[in-house]
Enzyme design. Structure first.
Site, PDB file in Angstrom:
ATOM      1  N   ARG A   1      19.848  25.894  -8.628  1.00 21.30           N
ATOM      2  CA  ARG A   1      18.843  26.363  -7.663  1.00 21.30           C
ATOM      3  C   ARG A   1      19.271  26.118  -6.223  1.00 21.30           C
ATOM      4  NH1 ARG A   1      12.937  24.802  -9.705  1.00 21.30           N
ATOM      5  NH2 ARG A   1      12.443  26.180  -7.977  1.00 21.30           N
TER       6      ARG A   1
ATOM      7  N   HIS B   1      27.555  27.804 -11.515  1.00 28.52           N
ATOM      8  CA  HIS B   1      26.745  26.967 -10.628  1.00 28.52           C
ATOM      9  C   HIS B   1      27.447  25.684 -10.206  1.00 28.52           C
ATOM     10  CE1 HIS B   1      23.533  29.757 -11.353  1.00 28.52           C
ATOM     11  NE2 HIS B   1      23.600  29.550 -12.657  1.00 28.52           N
TER      12      HIS B   1
ATOM     13  N   ARG C   1      -3.973   4.374   6.046  1.00 26.47           N
ATOM     14  CA  ARG C   1      -3.822   5.618   5.308  1.00 26.47           C
ATOM     15  C   ARG C   1      -5.076   5.923   4.508  1.00 26.47           C
ATOM     16  NH1 ARG C   1       1.520   7.096   4.799  1.00 26.47           N
ATOM     17  NH2 ARG C   1       0.554   9.072   4.276  1.00 26.47           N
TER      18      ARG C   1
ATOM     19  N   PRO D   1      15.615  15.798 -10.682  1.00 27.44           N
ATOM     20  CA  PRO D   1      16.117  14.411 -10.796  1.00 27.44           C
ATOM     21  C   PRO D   1      15.278  13.480  -9.920  1.00 27.44           C
ATOM     22  CG  PRO D   1      17.896  15.951 -10.271  1.00 27.44           C
ATOM     23  CD  PRO D   1      16.599  16.692 -10.100  1.00 27.44           C
ATOM     24  N   GLU D   2      14.754  12.419 -10.501  1.00 25.25           N
ATOM     25  CA  GLU D   2      14.009  11.430  -9.741  1.00 25.25           C
ATOM     26  C   GLU D   2      14.872  10.175  -9.579  1.00 25.25           C
ATOM     27  OE1 GLU D   2      10.007  10.858  -9.736  1.00 25.25           O
ATOM     28  OE2 GLU D   2       9.432  12.752 -10.672  1.00 25.25           O
TER      29      GLU D   2
END
Ligand SMILES: [Zn+2]
Length: 272
Positions: A110, A91, A152, A2-3
């Site tokens: 997971r 789950h 950076r 999931p983003e």
């Protein structure tokens, strides 16, 4: 995984069912997530009313008068609404039970997700305190991105994903935003001009908003027992499209590794 758009879509889907509701308990079937679900969680939230459901980066924050429940979906987590009596599967590790017999259920095969408790300000939690500006907020623009990238020397794609320059931008949407901006993922971050940073910041916002908009059409899925929609693969311009033609110029999309992550880009459209 999931983003940010999926987390925001989850928040929007669930919020109308839970905000203002009283919690009658929690059910912890397996506390062994990325960190253990705290044993005192039930005592903290039971009897409390949920005041607000917010998002910071990819964390969902359930605000109560005495603190906040912080939840992260990890690699495989899904969160949705079920009615009391819906049988949990193997789950379904965590339920937040509401007074109207509605349940917010976490499924996480997971177990890289997180369910934590923070007394006081959740934004001060160690996991959240050092995250950069929210990409959809007024705090994030070309000037902010330019300032955050001056020292950076790492590749811009790497910098976009490390959460200091911008919050919660994962691999899929970093690839997509760089394509929309015409930015090479390999350019050293500090070499981007002020103008280039403005374009890139705008395209990051646009990419995320498009994905959230696409998720809006599947909001009804959040109240179904079979869970939420996944991400929006049919709309990807470069992600996972190595060898396929660029939608803009027809050049083959290139797939490379940067750090441990897959990068996809058009070598013709993304030159600088
Ligand atoms: Zn192209």
């Amino acid at each position: 995984m999931p983003e940010l758009p999926e987390v925001e879509t989850t928040r929007r889907g669930i919020a109308p069912h839970v905000v203002g509701k009283k919690i009658t308990g929690v059910i912890i079937r397996d506390r062994r997530l990325r960190r253990p679900i705290p044993k005192q969680l039930g005592g903290k939230v039971t009897g409390q009313t949920l005041r607000k459901l917010a998002r910071r980066a990819k964390y969902l924050i359930f605000y109560f008068d005495n603190g906040a429940l912080i939840l992260h979906l990890g690699m495989s987590g899904r969160l949705w609404i079920v009615q009391d009596g819906a049988a949990p599967t193997a789950h379904d590790h965590f339920d937040l039970v509401l007074h109207n017999r509605t349940i917010v259920r976490l499924r996480d095969p997971r177990r890289f997700g997180l369910v934590l408790w923070q007394s006081g300000d959740p934004l001060a939690h160690a996991l959240l305190a050092h995250i950069g500006p929210e990409p959809l907020s007024a705090d994030f623009d070309g000037a902010a991105l330019h300032a955050a990238t001056r020292n950076r020397s790492a590749a811009i794609k790497h910098v976009l994903m490390d959460s200091h320059a911008v919050a919660g931008l994962g691999n899929i949407y970093a690839n997509e935003a760089l394509f929309r901006a015409g930015t090479s993922p390999r350019t050293a971050a500090r070499r981007l001009s002020r103008e280039h940073c403005s374009v890139l910041a705008a395209k990051i916002r646009e990419t995320l908003e498009l994905a959230i908009g696409a998720g809006g059409s599947s909001l009804r899925d959040y109240v179904a027992s079979d869970g939420m929609a996944g991400n929006y693969q049919s709309q990807f311009l470069v992600y996972d499209r190595a060898g396929e033609p660029c939608t803009r110029c027809g050049t083959k999309i290139r797939g490379i590794r940067q750090g441990q992550r897959s990068t996809f880009y058009c070598p013709k459209c993304q030159k600088s």
